[in-house]
Design an enzyme around this catalytic site. Structure first.
Site, PDB file in Angstrom:
ATOM      1  CB  SER A 151      40.968  43.523  53.356  1.00 12.01           C
ATOM      2  OG  SER A 151      42.147  44.054  53.938  1.00 12.01           O
ATOM      3  CE  LYS A 177      44.531  42.778  51.813  1.00 16.56           C
ATOM      4  NZ  LYS A 177      44.699  43.426  50.474  1.00 16.56           N
ATOM      5  CE  LYS A 179      44.963  45.748  54.740  1.00 14.86           C
ATOM      6  NZ  LYS A 179      45.706  46.160  53.529  1.00 14.86           N
ATOM      7  CG  ASP A 205      48.262  44.042  52.336  1.00 12.11           C
ATOM      8  OD1 ASP A 205      47.336  44.673  51.805  1.00 12.11           O
ATOM      9  OD2 ASP A 205      49.465  44.373  52.242  1.00 12.11           O
ATOM     10  CD  GLU A 230      47.902  42.847  49.202  1.00 13.90           C
ATOM     11  OE1 GLU A 230      47.491  43.955  48.844  1.00 13.90           O
ATOM     12  OE2 GLU A 230      47.162  41.951  49.688  1.00 13.90           O
ATOM     13  CG  ASP A 255      48.528  46.808  46.976  1.00 11.04           C
ATOM     14  OD1 ASP A 255      47.804  46.759  47.990  1.00 11.04           O
ATOM     15  OD2 ASP A 255      48.380  47.673  46.075  1.00 11.04           O
ATOM     16  CE  LYS A 279      44.811  47.599  46.418  1.00  8.51           C
ATOM     17  NZ  LYS A 279      45.497  48.194  47.593  1.00  8.51           N
ATOM     18  N   GLY A 307      41.298  46.044  46.488  1.00 13.17           N
ATOM     19  CA  GLY A 307      40.267  47.027  46.821  1.00 13.17           C
ATOM     20  C   GLY A 307      40.871  48.221  47.536  1.00 13.17           C
TER      21      GLY A 307
HETATM   22  C1  NPQ Z   1      45.438  47.216  50.445  1.00 14.49           C
HETATM   23  N1  NPQ Z   1      43.085  47.789  50.721  1.00 14.49           N
HETATM   24  O1  NPQ Z   1      45.175  46.198  49.856  1.00 14.49           O
HETATM   25  C2  NPQ Z   1      44.422  48.290  50.713  1.00 14.49           C
HETATM   26  C3  NPQ Z   1      44.790  49.107  51.908  1.00 14.49           C
HETATM   27  C4  NPQ Z   1      43.755  50.161  52.336  1.00 14.49           C
HETATM   28  C5  NPQ Z   1      41.132  46.514  51.245  1.00 14.49           C
HETATM   29  O2  NPQ Z   1      43.171  46.295  52.329  1.00 14.49           O
HETATM   30  C6  NPQ Z   1      40.469  53.915  52.897  1.00 14.49           C
HETATM   31  C7  NPQ Z   1      40.806  53.874  51.582  1.00 14.49           C
HETATM   32  C8  NPQ Z   1      41.020  53.004  53.726  1.00 14.49           C
HETATM   33  C9  NPQ Z   1      41.709  52.916  51.109  1.00 14.49           C
HETATM   34  C10 NPQ Z   1      42.529  51.122  54.090  1.00 14.49           C
HETATM   35  C11 NPQ Z   1      42.572  46.851  51.495  1.00 14.49           C
HETATM   36  C12 NPQ Z   1      41.937  52.044  53.259  1.00 14.49           C
HETATM   37  C13 NPQ Z   1      42.290  51.998  51.949  1.00 14.49           C
HETATM   38  C14 NPQ Z   1      43.401  50.180  53.653  1.00 14.49           C
HETATM   39  C15 NPQ Z   1      43.214  51.026  51.491  1.00 14.49           C
HETATM   40  O3  NPQ Z   1      46.603  47.443  50.749  1.00 14.49           O
HETATM   41 MG    MG Z   2      47.568  45.730  49.858  1.00 19.43          MG
END
Ligand code: NPQ
Ligand code: MG
Length: 384
Positions: A151, A177, A179, A205, A230, A255, A279, A307
């Site tokens: 990510s 991926k 953002k 995402d 996403e 998500d 998740k 994640g």
């Molecule tokens: C998602 N995860 O898929 C989340 C968003 C996210 C890997 O993009 C600290 C704890 C920081 C959780 C930043 C990824 C974070 C977090 C982004 C989750 O939407």
């Molecule tokens: Mg997400």
């Protein structure tokens, strides 16, 4: 198991680099960890006395309620005041607290799925350490390694983004991926596709940053052959995701919206998504995550393991989950060094684009005590 006590621990781990999404910039990972201690019957009739076991759980709630309504300190409070006392009371009442019993024992407490999921994870880990079975084995998962995606946060410039993506591809990540947010969407996607070509597996995402009024813009992403987009719209808006799905070609992946098995079933029935990011913490634990996997497999909906910037504890459990056959798309189960210079467990490393599935009992990993202590900001022991 007969639970004798539970340790609640809060840690703060610095991220290697700021992680920017549409909901903000994260510099640290603040997480609540749970260590459940108890006794299980001995399987060795030479030594009939109960065996002490312990298990670890990681709560994926972030420091602030920006991704969902839960947040670390709040989760610790709910665990301390409502969830842990219920499991201790069940033990005191003579019940054998198994992982399968955690959800029913806690269902009178509404919501707080990430907190519940962490407690169930710790009980499951202890239970499996008692029986000697790995989490992957418990799931019936057969793969020994899982393909790993990464990510990539929002960057200060397109040039900076291309450098970061280039490094991750060089590391061997098999899927990128990106953002996105309003104002940082078409240009970065076009630049990455242009620079790295058609073969790179690419997805985006939005973390719920758009509305249906942005459909025309989101449709322009169809030109870039993305695996999926996403969570384009708000968490509680399943219906409008179904509307958007009629307007764009790129598959929609949910998500934040999929907070339970029922929400997954609704989203599928309403054609609000073509893919689901699973998740465990978001849906109340690995047992519910497994049920959503089975539901999606039965409905021909591909899934992948999302994640939450987990430590090695959550990463170990995610790798086991992602080893199930329905996880047909690369997940966000990245190497430890995507986020941490020093993880609290032995690091997860990328080998040929894959992360190895632990084989040891339970999670198959455990914290390195001195590293754990270094990142610890608070601990408390709770018993009846
Ligand atoms: C998602 N995860 O898929 C989340 C968003 C996210 C890997 O993009 C600290 C704890 C920081 C959780 C930043 C990824 C974070 C977090 C982004 C989750 O939407
Ligand atoms: Mg997400």
């Amino acid at each position: 198991m007969k639970i004798t006590g539970v340790e609640l621990r809060t840690i703060r781990m610095p991220l290697r680099s700021p992680f920017e999404t549409s909901f903000g910039v994260e510099e640290d990972r603040v997480a609540v960890l749970i260590r459940v201690v108890g006794a299980v019957p001995s399987h060795d009739h030479h030594h009939p006395h109960p065996v002490e076991v312990q298990g670890w759980g990681e709560c994926v709630a972030m420091e602030f309620p920006l991704y969902s309504s839960e947040y670390a300190e709040g989760a610790a409070e709910v665990l301390r005041r409502f969830l842990i006392p219920r499991l201790l009371a069940a033990t005191d009442a003579g019940q054998d607290v198994t992982a399968e019993l955690v959800d029913p024992l806690l269902e009178s407490i509404i919501g707080h799925r990430m907190a519940k999921g962490a407690l169930e994870m710790a009980v499951l880990d202890a239970q499996l350490r008692g029986t000697g079975q790995s989490l992957a084995g418990y799931f019936g998962a057969t793969r020994t390694a899982v393909p790993s995606g990464v990510s990539v946060g929002i960057q200060p410039s397109i040039a900076a983004l291309l450098d970061v993506v280039s490094d991750y591809l060089a590391d061997g990540y098999v899927r990128i991926k990106l953002k996105i947010k309003p104002g940082w969407d078409l240009a970065p996607v076009e630049a990455v596709r242009e620079r790295f070509g058609e073969l790179v597996l690419l997805q985006v995402d939005a973390n719920a940053a758009y509305t249906l009024a942005d459909a025309r813009l989101l449709r322009r992403l169809d030109a870039f052959d993305l695996l999926l987009i996403e969570q384009p719209l708000p968490e509680d808006d399943i219906r409008q995701h179904a509307e958007l799905a009629k307007l764009i070609q790129t598959p929609i992946c949910l998500d934040e919206s999929v907070v339970s098995v029922r929400a997954a079933a609704d989203a599928i029935a309403l054609r609000a998504c073509q893919v689901i990011n699973i998740k465990a913490g978001r849906v109340g634990g690995y047992l519910n995550a497994r049920k959503i996997h089975d539901l999606c497999q039965a409905n021909g909906i591909p899934v992948w393991c999302g994640g939450m910037v987990e430590t090695g504890l959550g990463r170990a459990a995610n790798a086991a989950l992602a080893a199930l056959p329905g996880f047909t798309l690369p997940g966000d189960v990245s190497a430890s060094d995507r986020f941490y210079d020093q993880d609290i467990t032995e690091p997860f490393v990328l080998e040929d684009g894959q992360i190895a599935v632990p084989t040891g009992p339970g999670l198959g990993v455990e914290p390195i005590q001195d590293v754990l202590d270094r990142f610890t900001v608070a601990t408390e022991w709770i018993q009846s």
